[in-house]
Design a protein around this motif. Structure first.
Motif, PDB file in Angstrom:
ATOM      1  N   SER A  84      11.188  10.681   7.081  1.00  0.00           N
ATOM      2  CA  SER A  84      10.159   9.235   7.108  1.00  0.00           C
ATOM      3  C   SER A  84       8.795   9.982   7.240  1.00  0.00           C
ATOM      4  CB  SER A  84      10.603   8.446   8.435  1.00  0.00           C
ATOM      5  OG  SER A  84      10.133   9.181   9.462  1.00  0.00           O
ATOM      6  N   GLY A  85       7.770   9.003   6.838  1.00  0.00           N
ATOM      7  CA  GLY A  85       6.390   9.450   7.100  1.00  0.00           C
ATOM      8  C   GLY A  85       6.172  10.068   8.564  1.00  0.00           C
ATOM      9  N   THR A  86       6.585   9.290   9.451  1.00  0.00           N
ATOM     10  CA  THR A  86       6.658   9.600  10.659  1.00  0.00           C
ATOM     11  C   THR A  86       7.146  11.014  11.003  1.00  0.00           C
ATOM     12  OG1 THR A  86       6.596   7.339  11.423  1.00  0.00           O
ATOM     13  CG2 THR A  86       7.113   8.950  13.212  1.00  0.00           C
ATOM     14  N   ASN A 157      -5.050   2.002   7.555  1.00  0.00           N
ATOM     15  CA  ASN A 157      -3.977   0.961   7.590  1.00  0.00           C
ATOM     16  C   ASN A 157      -4.075   0.493   9.148  1.00  0.00           C
ATOM     17  OD1 ASN A 157      -1.870  -0.793   7.616  1.00  0.00           O
ATOM     18  ND2 ASN A 157      -0.291   0.840   7.388  1.00  0.00           N
ATOM     19  N   ASP A 182      -3.715  11.486   5.667  1.00  0.00           N
ATOM     20  CA  ASP A 182      -2.586  10.836   5.532  1.00  0.00           C
ATOM     21  C   ASP A 182      -3.194   9.827   4.323  1.00  0.00           C
ATOM     22  OD1 ASP A 182      -0.788   8.770   5.376  1.00  0.00           O
ATOM     23  OD2 ASP A 182      -0.178   8.480   7.446  1.00  0.00           O
ATOM     24  N   SER A 204       3.858   8.757   3.822  1.00  0.00           N
ATOM     25  CA  SER A 204       4.905   8.189   3.917  1.00  0.00           C
ATOM     26  C   SER A 204       5.589   7.550   2.650  1.00  0.00           C
ATOM     27  CB  SER A 204       4.806   6.758   4.821  1.00  0.00           C
ATOM     28  OG  SER A 204       5.868   5.847   4.716  1.00  0.00           O
ATOM     29  N   THR A 206       8.013   5.971   1.786  1.00  0.00           N
ATOM     30  CA  THR A 206       8.582   4.766   2.189  1.00  0.00           C
ATOM     31  C   THR A 206       7.739   3.495   1.448  1.00  0.00           C
ATOM     32  OG1 THR A 206       9.169   5.276   4.496  1.00  0.00           O
ATOM     33  CG2 THR A 206       9.428   3.034   3.898  1.00  0.00           C
ATOM     34  N   LYS A 207       6.631   3.808   1.500  1.00  0.00           N
ATOM     35  CA  LYS A 207       5.519   2.780   0.945  1.00  0.00           C
ATOM     36  C   LYS A 207       5.359   2.839  -0.551  1.00  0.00           C
ATOM     37  CE  LYS A 207       5.231   2.261   5.367  1.00  0.00           C
ATOM     38  NZ  LYS A 207       4.195   2.818   6.117  1.00  0.00           N
TER      39      LYS A 207
HETATM   40  C1  LIG Z   1       4.095   3.459   7.287  1.00  0.00           C
HETATM   41  C2  LIG Z   1       3.258   4.748   7.551  1.00  0.00           C
HETATM   42  C3  LIG Z   1       3.348   5.645   8.215  1.00  0.00           C
HETATM   43  C4  LIG Z   1       4.764   5.945   8.661  1.00  0.00           C
HETATM   44  O1  LIG Z   1       5.652   6.129   7.853  1.00  0.00           O
HETATM   45  P1  LIG Z   1       7.271   5.634   7.982  1.00  0.00           P
HETATM   46  O2  LIG Z   1       7.997   6.035   6.681  1.00  0.00           O
HETATM   47  O3  LIG Z   1       7.341   4.268   8.244  1.00  0.00           O
HETATM   48  O4  LIG Z   1       7.888   6.701   9.122  1.00  0.00           O
HETATM   49  C5  LIG Z   1       2.483   6.649   8.274  1.00  0.00           C
HETATM   50  N1  LIG Z   1       1.223   6.339   7.880  1.00  0.00           N
HETATM   51  C6  LIG Z   1       0.891   5.379   7.205  1.00  0.00           C
HETATM   52  C7  LIG Z   1      -0.476   5.369   6.819  1.00  0.00           C
HETATM   53  C8  LIG Z   1       1.845   4.466   7.026  1.00  0.00           C
HETATM   54  O5  LIG Z   1       1.471   3.124   6.427  1.00  0.00           O
END
Ligand SMILES: *Cc1c(COP(=O)(O)O)cnc(C)c1O
Length: 430
Positions: A84-86, A157, A182, A204, A206-207
């Motif tokens: 994940s991004g985290t 964000n 980031d 991330s 994910t986005k």
């Molecule tokens: C969502 C997000 C994260 C965390 O990413 P995950 O994939 O949800 O763990 C980190 N930084 C930003 C700017 C994000 O929008």
């Protein structure tokens, strides 16, 4: 490094079809482990005399293609993907820092990152000073003798503040610490922080990169530009007890951090990306450039429209002529400003909740960067755990609604919001 342009790299970089049996699509190597030729081969892989696959927590051929592709599109020398991004952010920082170290960070951060830096890392003896990132000098003012990293989001964000990356990078260089950016919201299709002095870029996946809201993932891209031998990072220049005396900087030079992320970060913290998720994310990455253009177009048009709605008190989008970030946005995000729009309602907290509860096309959920439109009221959700002061610094006011504008037809998006505005109770309209 590839000289091809973004759209080409997003489709091809990292994948040599001859290596994958001629498959035009990147295959999913759904395996945990890899058969060694013999014990000597295994020994060579473990000692890095030979590079190859050992175990999927460390690397995997599908993940490797995604890594090489991300390095190509961000202009880095290497990349590592995470669950994940985290996981990328926490592993990235823990691979660099130790108890007693200090970070200077922008106060405008993703809620989860803010909590990591302000609550969890201090428990391990790693502290952070948060600064107003609109003035790069604030970073220099916060530098301490034990500072070991600057951390920012290129496009915050949900504050949507566009940072003067070049300005901040000058102070990171002066302080001799890596500048970590980031770049999730801006995406590499719109902004490449490495061109503006970043040493490490985090996403991330994910986005927008995955883009369809179906898979979590994260990545770190190493620019390969930071001098780990400057005396501040002894774990790069002294024999590593955790890897049979390997001296990272000596053995791996510009690839030191990338390898440390794998050999220690993934080995010890274990936040590996599933190859199936890597495959899904690759599908998204291949169309990132066309999608982000549409997201940006829709977001700008919707932001302009919102400015003309009587229920709305303010609108924030970096591409708007009225935005205080317009000039920085022209400089850093000329191709588009991504898909996040925030706005306030004259009716405040209650009106904001009503609108978030009522839209139909805009789904009420905690994510951004989906092709489908999303809505949330951060003060009662994503940023609820922050103190009021921290909320304010992160730009989260009580009346704020965050939209992640999808790629639907713009007329339908406007109709959906207009409908929701009519549901605001009369007493909450002003
Ligand atoms: C969502 C997000 C994260 C965390 O990413 P995950 O994939 O949800 O763990 C980190 N930084 C930003 C700017 C994000 O929008």
């Amino acid at each position: 490094m590839s000289t091809q342009k973004f759209a080409t790299n997003a489709l091809h970089a990292g994948h040599d079809v001859k290596q994958t049996g001629g498959t035009r699509a990147v295959p999913i190597y759904q395996t945990t482990s890899y058969v060694f030729n013999d014990s000597d081969h295994a020994a060579n892989l473990f000692s890095l005399k030979e590079l190859g696959f050992i175990y999927t927590r460390l690397n995997n051929p599908t993940n490797q293609i995604l890594q090489d592709r991300l390095a190509a599109i961000e202009g880095g020398t290497g990349a590592v993907v995470f669950a994940s991004g985290t996981a990328a952010i926490s592993t990235g920082l823990l691979t660099l820092l130790k108890a007693g170290d200090h970070i200077v960070a922008s106060s405008s951060l993703y809620g989860g990152t803010y909590n990591l830096l302000s609550v969890t890392l201090p428990r391990l003896g790693i502290t952070t000073t948060f600064v107003d990132a609109s003035n790069p000098e604030n970073f220099e003012k916060a530098v301490q003798e034990n500072t070991r990293a600057f951390f920012v989001e290129s496009l915050g964000n949900p504050k949507l503040d566009v940072l003067d990356l070049r300005g901040i990078s000058v102070y990171a260089k002066k302080a001799e610490v890596p500048f970590i950016v980031d770049n999730t919201v801006a995406t590499p299709a719109l902004l490449n922080p490495i061109e503006h002095g970043a040493n490490i870029v985090i996403h991330s996946l994910t986005k927008y990169i995955g883009g369809q809201g179906n898979s979590l993932g994260g990545a770190i891209i190493d620019a390969g530009t930071f001098n780990w031998a400057n005396g501040k990072f002894p774990e790069f220049t002294e024999p590593s007890a955790g890897y049979h005396g390997l001296v990272y900087h000596e053995a791996l030079g510009a690839a030191s951090y990338t390898f440390k992320l794998i050999l220690e970060g993934l080995r010890d913290f274990g936040g590996a990306l599933s190859p199936t998720n890597a495959f899904q994310i690759i599908q998204g990455l291949e169309t990132l450039e066309v999608r982000i253009q549409k997201h940006s177009e829709n977001a700008l048009e919707l932001a302009k429209w919102l400015e003309n709605q009587e229920e709305v008190s303010w609108v924030n989008y970096p591409g708007l002529a009225t935005s205080k970030y317009k000039s920085l946005s022209d400089l850093y995000l000329p191709k588009g400003q991504s898909g996040i729009v925030t706005f306030g309602l004259k009716g405040g907290y209650e009106a904001a909740k009503t609108v978030a509860n009522t839209t139909k096309l805009f789904s009420l959920l905690a994510n951004i960067g989906d092709t489908k439109s999303l809505i949330i009221h951060p003060a009662s959700t994503t940023h609820q755990q922050l103190s009021e002061e921290a909320q304010e610094n992160a730009g989260v006011t009580k009346d704020l609604i965050r939209l992640s504008v999808g790629i639907e037809n713009i007329d339908d998006l406007q109709t959906d919001l207009k409908e929701a505005f009519t549901k605001i109770p009369q007493q909450d309209l002003v």
